[in-house]
Scaffold this motif. Structure first.
Motif, PDB file in Angstrom:
ATOM      1  N   GLY A   1     120.783  -5.942  42.881  1.00 45.80           N
ATOM      2  CA  GLY A   1     119.980  -6.596  41.851  1.00 45.80           C
ATOM      3  C   GLY A   1     119.765  -5.698  40.652  1.00 45.80           C
ATOM      4  O   GLY A   1     119.832  -6.149  39.497  1.00 45.80           O
ATOM      5  N   LEU A   2     119.506  -4.418  40.902  1.00 44.32           N
ATOM      6  CA  LEU A   2     119.321  -3.478  39.802  1.00 44.32           C
ATOM      7  C   LEU A   2     120.622  -3.273  39.031  1.00 44.32           C
ATOM      8  O   LEU A   2     120.629  -3.239  37.794  1.00 44.32           O
ATOM      9  CB  LEU A   2     118.804  -2.149  40.339  1.00 44.32           C
ATOM     10  N   LEU A   3     121.729  -3.158  39.762  1.00 44.62           N
ATOM     11  CA  LEU A   3     123.016  -2.951  39.098  1.00 44.62           C
ATOM     12  C   LEU A   3     123.374  -4.117  38.189  1.00 44.62           C
ATOM     13  O   LEU A   3     123.956  -3.924  37.111  1.00 44.62           O
ATOM     14  CB  LEU A   3     124.113  -2.741  40.144  1.00 44.62           C
TER      15      LEU A   3
ATOM     16  N   ILE B   1     117.463   6.948  37.214  1.00 43.54           N
ATOM     17  CA  ILE B   1     117.160   5.642  37.819  1.00 43.54           C
ATOM     18  C   ILE B   1     117.304   5.808  39.329  1.00 43.54           C
ATOM     19  O   ILE B   1     118.317   6.335  39.797  1.00 43.54           O
ATOM     20  CB  ILE B   1     118.110   4.536  37.301  1.00 43.54           C
ATOM     21  N   LEU B   2     116.302   5.339  40.081  1.00 45.97           N
ATOM     22  CA  LEU B   2     116.289   5.595  41.523  1.00 45.97           C
ATOM     23  C   LEU B   2     116.029   4.328  42.320  1.00 45.97           C
ATOM     24  O   LEU B   2     115.120   3.557  42.000  1.00 45.97           O
ATOM     25  CB  LEU B   2     115.201   6.625  41.857  1.00 45.97           C
ATOM     26  N   VAL B   3     116.837   4.124  43.362  1.00 39.13           N
ATOM     27  CA  VAL B   3     116.587   3.074  44.358  1.00 39.13           C
ATOM     28  C   VAL B   3     116.350   3.786  45.681  1.00 39.13           C
ATOM     29  O   VAL B   3     117.227   4.496  46.182  1.00 39.13           O
ATOM     30  CB  VAL B   3     117.790   2.111  44.490  1.00 39.13           C
TER      31      VAL B   3
ATOM     32  N   ALA C   1     112.395   2.893  38.710  1.00 39.02           N
ATOM     33  CA  ALA C   1     112.398   3.186  40.139  1.00 39.02           C
ATOM     34  C   ALA C   1     112.223   1.880  40.902  1.00 39.02           C
ATOM     35  O   ALA C   1     111.441   1.023  40.498  1.00 39.02           O
ATOM     36  CB  ALA C   1     111.278   4.162  40.504  1.00 39.02           C
ATOM     37  N   VAL C   2     112.954   1.734  41.993  1.00 41.66           N
ATOM     38  CA  VAL C   2     112.849   0.573  42.869  1.00 41.66           C
ATOM     39  C   VAL C   2     112.572   1.080  44.276  1.00 41.66           C
ATOM     40  O   VAL C   2     113.315   1.917  44.788  1.00 41.66           O
ATOM     41  CB  VAL C   2     114.147  -0.272  42.858  1.00 41.66           C
ATOM     42  N   VAL C   3     111.478   0.582  44.884  1.00 42.83           N
ATOM     43  CA  VAL C   3     111.077   1.033  46.215  1.00 42.83           C
ATOM     44  C   VAL C   3     111.134  -0.132  47.197  1.00 42.83           C
ATOM     45  O   VAL C   3     110.584  -1.198  46.937  1.00 42.83           O
ATOM     46  CB  VAL C   3     109.649   1.633  46.200  1.00 42.83           C
TER      47      VAL C   3
END
Length: 331
Positions: A104-106, A309-311, A80-82
């Protein structure tokens, strides 16, 4: 006889000189007339006795690490990215930060020769609409997971799946596949016949190779719904879905607060693309969605197994964490 280093008053004085006045250990040793080793031991005793409490304060960019851990723990997410909801940030700043985090996550999940599924909508359009000067080239093949033709206005073309796949390919330096099929058919029999055609079958073959899917998430009660503007569904149809308990959609397929799709089977079956049951089998199911109004939809999608996976942003994360904790308490 009590040792000097066991004297509480001396320990307190030593700690005060060291932590509050920033004196060096040798300077304190000379001042108190004891060895430097004794000073080191008294500082250790100060921590053990609770006279000194040390707090680690994370840098500002790590402020939401605990929120991310909570989301991962409560929902079993892979990651998870917050992103912060700063009161001083403009809507543009907030969106830019969310998109930067998503990119960045991708970059961590996409690799050369991967087949990557993409949905449609404003969220994904915005992700790859900025500058890519610092983005590494990744030779992926991006394929739409939903049909890319609608009866909507031309102004909505940039949110269609074919355009999204092309934009991602340009952004990361990869390739893309076009899916020239209506997003939704009125007649299920016509849809089945259409999908049996060779050009459509060649697209569907890619679905078995998809390692990562990138999706936005729709909500039915949001003004200016992409689904309505693109002509995928009427306002009346959408309101009927809401009465039946829909909380959101992924690639135009509806689900309720528990991730169930049974009540919407008739509509979902007429959507061209990757069915939600197949989506569950994809290794990396990335959703990008922000705002408190998205929380219920994200919650349902995670419960349905459609997202791992969550942004998201602080506002949505807070609501999700509250919902997750309430569920744990009621188990």
């Amino acid at each position: 006889m009590q040792k000097i280093i066991d004297n509480p008053r001396l320990i307190y004085k030593c700690c005060k000189l060291y932590y509050e006045e920033n004196r060096g250990q040798q300077e304190i040793a000379d001042l108190l007339g004891v060895s430097r080793v004794s000073i080191s031991r008294m500082l250790q005793s100060g921590r053990e006795l609770g006279l000194v409490k040390i707090q680690i304060v994370p840098p500002s960019h790590l402020t939401y690490t605990e929120m991310e851990k909570d989301l991962e723990r409560l929902y079993g997410l892979k990651e998870a990215v917050v992103v912060e909801n700063s009161p001083l940030a403009t809507a543009y700043d907030h969106l830019s930060e969310l998109n930067a985090k998503a990119v960045g996550l991708l970059e961590n999940y996409l690799h050369d020769n991967d087949v990557v599924g993409v949905s449609m909508g404003n969220t994904l359009h915005n992700v790859c609409n900025g500058t890519n000067s610092s983005v590494h080239t990744i030779k992926c093949t991006f394929v739409p997971i939903v049909g890319g033709i609608s009866s909507g206005r031309s102004a909505t073309m940039n949110v269609h799946s074919n355009q999204t796949a092309m934009n991602f390919a340009r952004f990361f330096g990869g390739e893309y596949v076009e899916f020239f099929a209506p997003a939704i058919f009125q007649d299920l029999a016509v849809l089945k016949g259409f999908m049996n055609e060779a050009p459509m079958q060649s697209v569907l073959q890619y679905y078995h190779k998809v390692k990562t899917v990138i999706m936005g998430i729709g909500t039915p009660n949001r003004a200016g719904s992409t689904m309505i503007r693109a002509g995928y569904i009427t306002q009346e149809q959408l309101q009927e879905m809401v009465r039946q308990g829909v909380v959101g959609d992924l690639s135009l397929q509806f689900f309720d607060k528990d991730g169930n799709t049974d009540r919407f089977r008739e509509f979902n079956a007429r959507v061209t693309g990757m069915p939600l049951r197949q989506l569950r089998k994809v290794e990396n199911r990335i959703c990008i969605g922000s705002g408190g109004h998205k929380a219920e939809a994200v919650h349902g999608a995670i419960r349905g197994g459609f997202i791992n996976i969550l942004v998201t942003d602080q506002e949505c994360a807070i609501k999700l964490i509250k919902m997750g904790k309430e569920e744990k308490e009621n188990e």
